[in-house]
Write a protein that holds these residues in place. Sequence first.
Motif, PDB file in Angstrom:
ATOM      1  N   PHE A  43      -0.957  13.204  18.864  1.00  0.00           N
ATOM      2  CA  PHE A  43      -2.300  13.132  18.278  1.00  0.00           C
ATOM      3  C   PHE A  43      -2.864  11.754  18.589  1.00  0.00           C
ATOM      4  O   PHE A  43      -2.278  10.748  18.187  1.00  0.00           O
ATOM      5  CB  PHE A  43      -2.247  13.340  16.756  1.00  0.00           C
ATOM      6  N   GLU A  44      -3.993  11.726  19.306  1.00  0.00           N
ATOM      7  CA  GLU A  44      -4.608  10.441  19.626  1.00  0.00           C
ATOM      8  C   GLU A  44      -5.821  10.218  18.737  1.00  0.00           C
ATOM      9  O   GLU A  44      -6.750  11.033  18.705  1.00  0.00           O
ATOM     10  CB  GLU A  44      -5.014  10.405  21.104  1.00  0.00           C
ATOM     11  N   LEU A  45      -5.793   9.102  18.016  1.00  0.00           N
ATOM     12  CA  LEU A  45      -6.873   8.754  17.097  1.00  0.00           C
ATOM     13  C   LEU A  45      -7.816   7.791  17.815  1.00  0.00           C
ATOM     14  O   LEU A  45      -7.374   6.753  18.318  1.00  0.00           O
ATOM     15  CB  LEU A  45      -6.312   8.077  15.851  1.00  0.00           C
ATOM     16  N   SER A  46      -9.087   8.169  17.866  1.00  0.00           N
ATOM     17  CA  SER A  46     -10.027   7.294  18.567  1.00  0.00           C
ATOM     18  C   SER A  46     -11.423   7.461  17.982  1.00  0.00           C
ATOM     19  O   SER A  46     -11.630   8.202  17.021  1.00  0.00           O
ATOM     20  CB  SER A  46     -10.040   7.615  20.063  1.00  0.00           C
ATOM     21  N   LEU A  48     -12.418  10.663  16.142  1.00  0.00           N
ATOM     22  CA  LEU A  48     -11.873  11.821  16.853  1.00  0.00           C
ATOM     23  C   LEU A  48     -10.354  11.875  16.793  1.00  0.00           C
ATOM     24  O   LEU A  48      -9.679  10.846  16.762  1.00  0.00           O
ATOM     25  CB  LEU A  48     -12.283  11.721  18.336  1.00  0.00           C
ATOM     26  N   ILE A  49      -9.822  13.107  16.805  1.00  0.00           N
ATOM     27  CA  ILE A  49      -8.394  13.322  17.009  1.00  0.00           C
ATOM     28  C   ILE A  49      -8.267  14.138  18.283  1.00  0.00           C
ATOM     29  O   ILE A  49      -8.862  15.220  18.388  1.00  0.00           O
ATOM     30  CB  ILE A  49      -7.740  14.050  15.818  1.00  0.00           C
ATOM     31  N   ASN A  50      -7.535  13.617  19.246  1.00  0.00           N
ATOM     32  CA  ASN A  50      -7.425  14.233  20.573  1.00  0.00           C
ATOM     33  C   ASN A  50      -8.802  14.563  21.158  1.00  0.00           C
ATOM     34  O   ASN A  50      -9.019  15.643  21.708  1.00  0.00           O
ATOM     35  CB  ASN A  50      -6.526  15.474  20.527  1.00  0.00           C
ATOM     36  N   GLY A  51      -9.729  13.641  20.976  1.00  0.00           N
ATOM     37  CA  GLY A  51     -11.048  13.769  21.578  1.00  0.00           C
ATOM     38  C   GLY A  51     -12.011  14.691  20.853  1.00  0.00           C
ATOM     39  O   GLY A  51     -13.128  14.912  21.315  1.00  0.00           O
ATOM     40  N   LYS A  52     -11.580  15.263  19.720  1.00  0.00           N
ATOM     41  CA  LYS A  52     -12.436  16.226  19.014  1.00  0.00           C
ATOM     42  C   LYS A  52     -12.748  15.761  17.596  1.00  0.00           C
ATOM     43  O   LYS A  52     -11.858  15.268  16.890  1.00  0.00           O
ATOM     44  CB  LYS A  52     -11.738  17.582  18.913  1.00  0.00           C
TER      45      LYS A  52
END
Lengths: 155, 65
Positions: A34-37, A49-53
């Motif tokens: 899970f990528e937080l951004s 976003l989490i995974n770009g969403k």
Amino acid sequence: MATVAYSGSISPLPLPERLLSVEALPEPQTLRRFELSMGMAPGKGMVFLINGKAFDSERIDTQVKLNAVEDWEVANVDPDMMDHPFHLHVNPFQVIEHNGKPAPYPAWKDTVLVPAGETVRLRAHFSDFPGKSVYHCHLLGHEDLGMMGTVKIAS
Amino acid sequence: MATDGGSLFELVELKELLLSPGEGAEVLVRGEREPGEYRLLNLAYNHGEMEMMGGDGMMGKFSAR
């Protein structure tokens, strides 16, 4: 925050050597990342976003089998270098590694801080509770601007 | 002695504890120093939050001095 005042003396009470056992979880069947951004969205401004969403209540982001043990690698790749406390509902987890280093002692958690640029690997056993639940950043402003996902647990 | 998810297996001695929003801890403060007044301090912590996000981004870090 508080001031503790004490005076006189009594014999110190011994501290307990053991509290409650924290069961070791079996090896996981699945590893997820899970990528937080964050970013900017047309008409919305800043989104988290989490995974770009950004969160969508109509979408299932993560499908988990009931009774599975899973490792979740939660990576804070936020370009703005903000911390994100990651919170999973319903199923408690144990932190396995922080930036590749093993956790110093086993502990049950439902929220773990993922500092800017760092990665936390957590392990959960999705037993007992089929249905939909969520995970999200525990900073309300980030959660409201999209940093949340839906997990569906089914047999 | 415990985190937001429950009891630890054994006590862990700490001088400082960082709690982010949603995290919790149960702590035992030992009173075995010289009699007096000891302060539990809420320390500053920079978590990269921007001013515009409002006041819900507070994090607490406390320390016994």
